[in-house]
Design a protein around this motif. Structure first.
Motif, short mmCIF file in Angstrom:
data_model
loop_
_atom_site.label_atom_id
_atom_site.label_comp_id
_atom_site.label_asym_id
_atom_site.label_seq_id
_atom_site.Cartn_x
_atom_site.Cartn_y
_atom_site.Cartn_z
N PHE B 57 0.85 -1.21 0.00
CA PHE B 57 0.00 0.00 0.00
C PHE B 57 0.89 1.25 0.00
N THR B 58 1.99 1.20 0.74
CA THR B 58 2.92 2.34 0.74
C THR B 58 3.53 2.50 -0.65
N LYS B 63 4.74 5.49 -4.93
CA LYS B 63 5.49 5.32 -6.18
C LYS B 63 4.62 5.10 -7.41
N VAL B 64 3.33 4.78 -7.22
CA VAL B 64 2.55 4.39 -8.40
C VAL B 64 1.53 5.45 -8.82
N PHE B 65 0.58 5.73 -7.93
CA PHE B 65 -0.56 6.57 -8.33
C PHE B 65 -0.11 7.92 -8.88
N LEU B 116 10.37 -4.16 -5.70
CA LEU B 116 11.01 -2.86 -5.99
C LEU B 116 12.01 -3.01 -7.14
N ALA B 117 12.73 -4.14 -7.16
CA ALA B 117 13.71 -4.34 -8.24
C ALA B 117 12.98 -4.44 -9.58
N ASN B 118 11.85 -5.15 -9.60
CA ASN B 118 11.06 -5.23 -10.84
C ASN B 118 10.62 -3.83 -11.27
N TYR B 119 10.19 -3.04 -10.30
CA TYR B 119 9.69 -1.69 -10.58
C TYR B 119 10.81 -0.82 -11.13
N GLU B 120 11.99 -0.91 -10.47
CA GLU B 120 13.09 -0.01 -10.87
C GLU B 120 13.75 -0.48 -12.17
N GLY B 121 13.38 -1.68 -12.64
CA GLY B 121 13.92 -2.16 -13.91
C GLY B 121 13.30 -1.49 -15.11
N LEU B 122 12.26 -0.68 -14.88
CA LEU B 122 11.58 0.03 -15.99
C LEU B 122 11.64 1.52 -15.73
N ASN B 123 11.34 2.31 -16.80
CA ASN B 123 11.29 3.75 -16.53
C ASN B 123 10.03 4.03 -15.70
N THR B 125 7.34 5.92 -15.64
CA THR B 125 5.96 5.92 -16.13
C THR B 125 5.52 4.51 -16.51
N SER B 126 6.38 3.78 -17.20
CA SER B 126 6.04 2.39 -17.57
C SER B 126 5.85 1.54 -16.34
N ALA B 127 6.75 1.71 -15.37
CA ALA B 127 6.68 0.90 -14.15
C ALA B 127 5.40 1.22 -13.36
N ALA B 128 5.05 2.50 -13.31
CA ALA B 128 3.85 2.90 -12.55
C ALA B 128 2.59 2.37 -13.24
N MET B 129 2.55 2.53 -14.57
CA MET B 129 1.35 2.08 -15.31
C MET B 129 1.22 0.56 -15.22
N LYS B 130 2.37 -0.14 -15.30
CA LYS B 130 2.32 -1.62 -15.18
C LYS B 130 1.84 -2.00 -13.79
N SER B 131 2.33 -1.33 -12.77
CA SER B 131 1.92 -1.64 -11.40
C SER B 131 0.42 -1.41 -11.22
N LEU B 132 -0.05 -0.30 -11.77
CA LEU B 132 -1.50 -0.01 -11.66
C LEU B 132 -2.31 -1.08 -12.39
N GLY B 133 -1.81 -1.52 -13.53
CA GLY B 133 -2.50 -2.57 -14.29
C GLY B 133 -2.51 -3.91 -13.58
#
Lengths: 213, 145
Positions: B57-58, B63-65, B116-123, B125-133
């Motif tokens: 949730f943090t 980092k996402v919304f 976090l490593a998966n998230y930081e592996g992308l730019n 905007t892409s990482a945030a949109m993927k996380s939201l999806g």
């Protein structure tokens, strides 16, 4: 990969149709192509780096492919893709949207059994089973998949045309104080709050309360 | 005692369902996941559930919304409604942590590092949109038991 130059129009509306997690890939033929089009299918587990071909759906002329076995783990999500071939040319691969078996399946109505004693009706409801590869495989009720599964039950008095509705979590219901000599019809629906999934209502089961002796 | 937090999963789920196709269509990367690979949330021990939930949730709030603005006002409204729900749940989880009811074990720490490593592996905007999806992956896991 030595693929031909692909100038054939693409398969259209590539999507999963799922009932009780029996997951069938469907599509429509490319526009303007008559008979003779063949297809091949591949699928991928979302987040895993490779597409996997489905041998049973290679060079097929039908426009569906059963991927239930390949998509049976409902803790994963999936993509599938279809390519068309005709007279030496081909189409592009056309993909589904991301398929989540848990939220994107439809649920059949429950089985309803009704019996009457004295002036009451006893109703027993059975949720459908999740699709399984073979009859020998252990059955799994959708109740295990959706812990919050509930039943909406409708009881209809055919004389007064009055209808009662109940929402219950366990699978049995007794309706007391009914009128002797009156017919009552019962139907039921499955309701999952989250993810939001509702089955249709089952067909009606009618029973008449015996007259007092 | 255990940490128990009330939240309207139905509301969050309905908000996400309304924008799921739109958001997921903005994520062209099939071969990477933030939440489900290489390790799956579904393998988390029950003792670690609270900590992972708080961390996730943090993660979504911080980092996402904020990196998920789109050109579609309907989608933006749904995202901010989900974000507000996450904010209020995160606050409740924080109170649990302050009362030592949401302890982080080694496994949850490792798992969150992988996320976090998966998230930081992308730019971003892409990482945030993927996380939201992938919000339904989180919701599916939370509703499982």
């Amino acid at each position: 990969s030595g693929e031909l130059y692909c100038s054939l129009p693409n398969p259209r509306n590539v999507h999963f149709e799922s009932i009780n997690m029996k997951n069938i890939l469907h599509w429509s033929a490319p526009e303007g192509t008559g008979d003779g089009v063949l297809y091949k299918v591949k699928y991928a587990v979302y987040g895993v780096g490779k597409w996997i071909r489905k041998p049973e759906c290679r060079n097929i002329n039908r426009t569906w492919c059963d991927l239930s076995s390949e998509t049976s783990d409902y803790e994963e999500q999936y993509y599938a893709s279809v390519k068309a071939f005709l007279n030496g040319t081909c189409s592009d691969w056309m993909e589904t949207t991301r398929f989540n078996p848990l939220t994107d399946t439809k649920i059949d109505p429950p089985m309803v059994s009704v019996s009457s004693t004295d002036r009451s009706i006893s109703i027993i409801l059975t949720a459908p089973e999740k699709w399984k590869r073979s009859p020998e495989e252990e059955s799994m009720s959708l109740l295990q998949v959706y812990p919050g599964l509930q039943y909406n039950v409708s009881v209809f008095n055919k004389k007064t045309k009055k209808r009662w509705s109940f929402s219950i979590s366990n699978n049995t219901l007794v309706v007391p104080w009914l009128e002797p000599g009156t017919a009552y019809c019962v139907s039921a629906q499955i309701h999952v709050t989250t993810p939001l999934l509702d089955s249709g209502f089952s067909k009606e089961h009618c029973i008449t309360i015996l007259k007092d002796k | 005692g255990a940490c128990s937090v009330s939240m309207s999963m139905t509301e969050i789920r309905a908000g996400f369902t309304a924008i799921k196709a739109n958001i997921q269509s903005r994520d062209p990367i099939r071969t990477l996941s933030i939440l489900s690979h290489p390790c799956s949330l579904h393998k988390v021990k029950s003792s670690d559930r609270c900590c992972i939930t708080h961390q996730l949730f943090t993660f979504y709030v911080d980092k996402v919304f904020k990196h998920c603005r789109t050109e579609d006002s309907f989608v933006n409204r749904k995202i901010s409604s989900i974000a507000n729900s996450f904010l209020s749940v995160r606050r409740k989880l924080e109170q649990c942590r302050e009362k030592n009811k949401c302890v982080c074990g080694e496994e949850s720490t490792e798992k969150f590092k992988q996320i976090l490593a998966n998230y930081e592996g992308l730019n971003v905007t892409s990482a945030a949109m993927k996380s939201l999806g992938e919000l339904d992956i989180l919701l599916d896991w939370m509703e499982k038991s």
